[in-house]
Design a protein around this motif. Structure first.
Motif, short mmCIF file in Angstrom:
data_model
loop_
_atom_site.label_atom_id
_atom_site.label_comp_id
_atom_site.label_asym_id
_atom_site.label_seq_id
_atom_site.Cartn_x
_atom_site.Cartn_y
_atom_site.Cartn_z
N ARG A 102 0.85 -1.18 0.00
CA ARG A 102 0.00 0.00 0.00
C ARG A 102 0.89 1.23 0.00
O ARG A 102 1.92 1.26 0.65
N GLY A 103 0.47 2.25 -0.76
CA GLY A 103 1.21 3.50 -0.79
C GLY A 103 1.38 4.01 -2.20
O GLY A 103 1.11 3.30 -3.18
N PRO A 104 1.83 5.26 -2.34
CA PRO A 104 1.97 5.87 -3.66
C PRO A 104 3.28 5.50 -4.35
O PRO A 104 4.26 5.14 -3.71
N GLY A 105 3.24 5.61 -5.66
CA GLY A 105 4.43 5.42 -6.47
C GLY A 105 4.37 6.33 -7.68
O GLY A 105 3.28 6.75 -8.09
N VAL A 106 5.52 6.62 -8.24
CA VAL A 106 5.57 7.48 -9.42
C VAL A 106 6.69 7.00 -10.34
O VAL A 106 7.74 6.56 -9.88
N LEU A 107 6.41 7.04 -11.63
CA LEU A 107 7.41 6.77 -12.67
C LEU A 107 7.56 8.06 -13.45
O LEU A 107 6.58 8.59 -13.99
N ARG A 108 8.79 8.59 -13.48
CA ARG A 108 9.03 9.86 -14.17
C ARG A 108 10.01 9.67 -15.32
O ARG A 108 11.03 9.00 -15.15
N CYS A 109 9.72 10.33 -16.43
CA CYS A 109 10.61 10.36 -17.59
C CYS A 109 11.04 11.80 -17.80
O CYS A 109 10.19 12.66 -18.03
N ARG A 114 20.22 14.76 -26.81
CA ARG A 114 20.49 13.66 -27.75
C ARG A 114 19.49 12.51 -27.62
O ARG A 114 19.88 11.34 -27.68
N ASP A 115 18.21 12.84 -27.42
CA ASP A 115 17.15 11.83 -27.34
C ASP A 115 17.41 10.76 -26.29
O ASP A 115 17.17 9.57 -26.51
N ARG A 116 17.90 11.18 -25.15
CA ARG A 116 18.07 10.27 -24.01
C ARG A 116 17.03 10.65 -22.97
O ARG A 116 16.54 11.77 -22.94
N THR A 117 16.70 9.70 -22.10
CA THR A 117 15.66 9.92 -21.09
C THR A 117 16.11 9.35 -19.75
O THR A 117 16.58 8.21 -19.68
N GLN A 118 15.96 10.14 -18.71
CA GLN A 118 16.20 9.64 -17.36
C GLN A 118 14.87 9.11 -16.82
O GLN A 118 13.86 9.81 -16.87
N VAL A 119 14.89 7.88 -16.34
CA VAL A 119 13.71 7.27 -15.72
C VAL A 119 13.96 7.18 -14.22
O VAL A 119 15.00 6.67 -13.80
N VAL A 120 13.02 7.68 -13.44
CA VAL A 120 13.08 7.56 -11.99
C VAL A 120 11.81 6.84 -11.55
O VAL A 120 10.70 7.25 -11.88
N TRP A 121 11.99 5.76 -10.81
CA TRP A 121 10.89 4.98 -10.24
C TRP A 121 10.98 5.15 -8.73
O TRP A 121 11.98 4.79 -8.13
N HIS A 122 9.95 5.72 -8.13
CA HIS A 122 9.98 6.02 -6.70
C HIS A 122 8.71 5.47 -6.05
O HIS A 122 7.61 5.72 -6.54
#
Length: 165
Positions: A102-109, A114-122
């Motif tokens: 139970r609890g919140p989560g977020v996936l951020r892009c 140069r068409d790169r993406t940082q992904v953060v999963w919290h």
């Protein structure tokens, strides 16, 4: 399903819990493609070990209920998540609303040069077991962090190879 309906009050479970885990990866692909791969819920089974993911209600977008079942031998963990926010191609928010997780989560892009993406999963989990759960978390946390980081690395490789979404 046992998860709350979209109109149910998720306020209590949506508050951050004491168990927190974060993983990050840089993917050599544009944010739109990375976000599409992250939100291809049923394809998460390709990169999260021992886990089968399916959309139980909805189309995978806001209001949908997603179920992830992780089975390792006789141990089975069922994770139900309500998708509460979608801001494509930047962020998707979920609330884990099952019996155990139970609890919140977020996936951020975050788009980079140069068409790169940082992904953060919290994730912020409410720890089960009261005081015993809070005592056990520091022991369990390194394994959770390692597993999530390894899964995200595999995700990144699959996206870069064009195998996701």
């Amino acid at each position: 399903m046992t998860g709350p309906e979209p109109g149910d009050d998720l306020r209590d479970v949506a508050q951050p819990g004491a168990g927190e885990v974060t993983a990050t990866v840089i993917v050599d692909a544009p944010a739109e493609r990375v976000f599409a791969a992250l939100t291809a819920w049923e394809r998460q089974s390709d990169w999260i070990p021992f886990t089968t993911v399916r959309v139980v209600e909805g189309d995978g977008g806001e209001g949908s209920l997603v179920e992830a079942v992780t089975a390792f031998g006789p141990a089975v963990l069922r994770d139900e998540m309500r998708v509460v926010r979608v801001d494509a191609p930047y962020e998707v928010g979920v609330v884990h609303c099952g019996k155990l997780l139970r609890g919140p989560g977020v996936l951020r892009c975050t788009p980079l040069e140069r068409d790169r993406t940082q992904v953060v999963w919290h994730e912020w989990f409410h720890l089960p077991g009261g005081p015993a759960g809070r005592v056990a978390w520091p022991v369990l946390w390194p394994g959770s962090k390692f597993s999530l980081s390894q899964a995200l690395k595999k995700f990144g490789r699959l996206v870069e190879q064009g195998r996701l979404p």
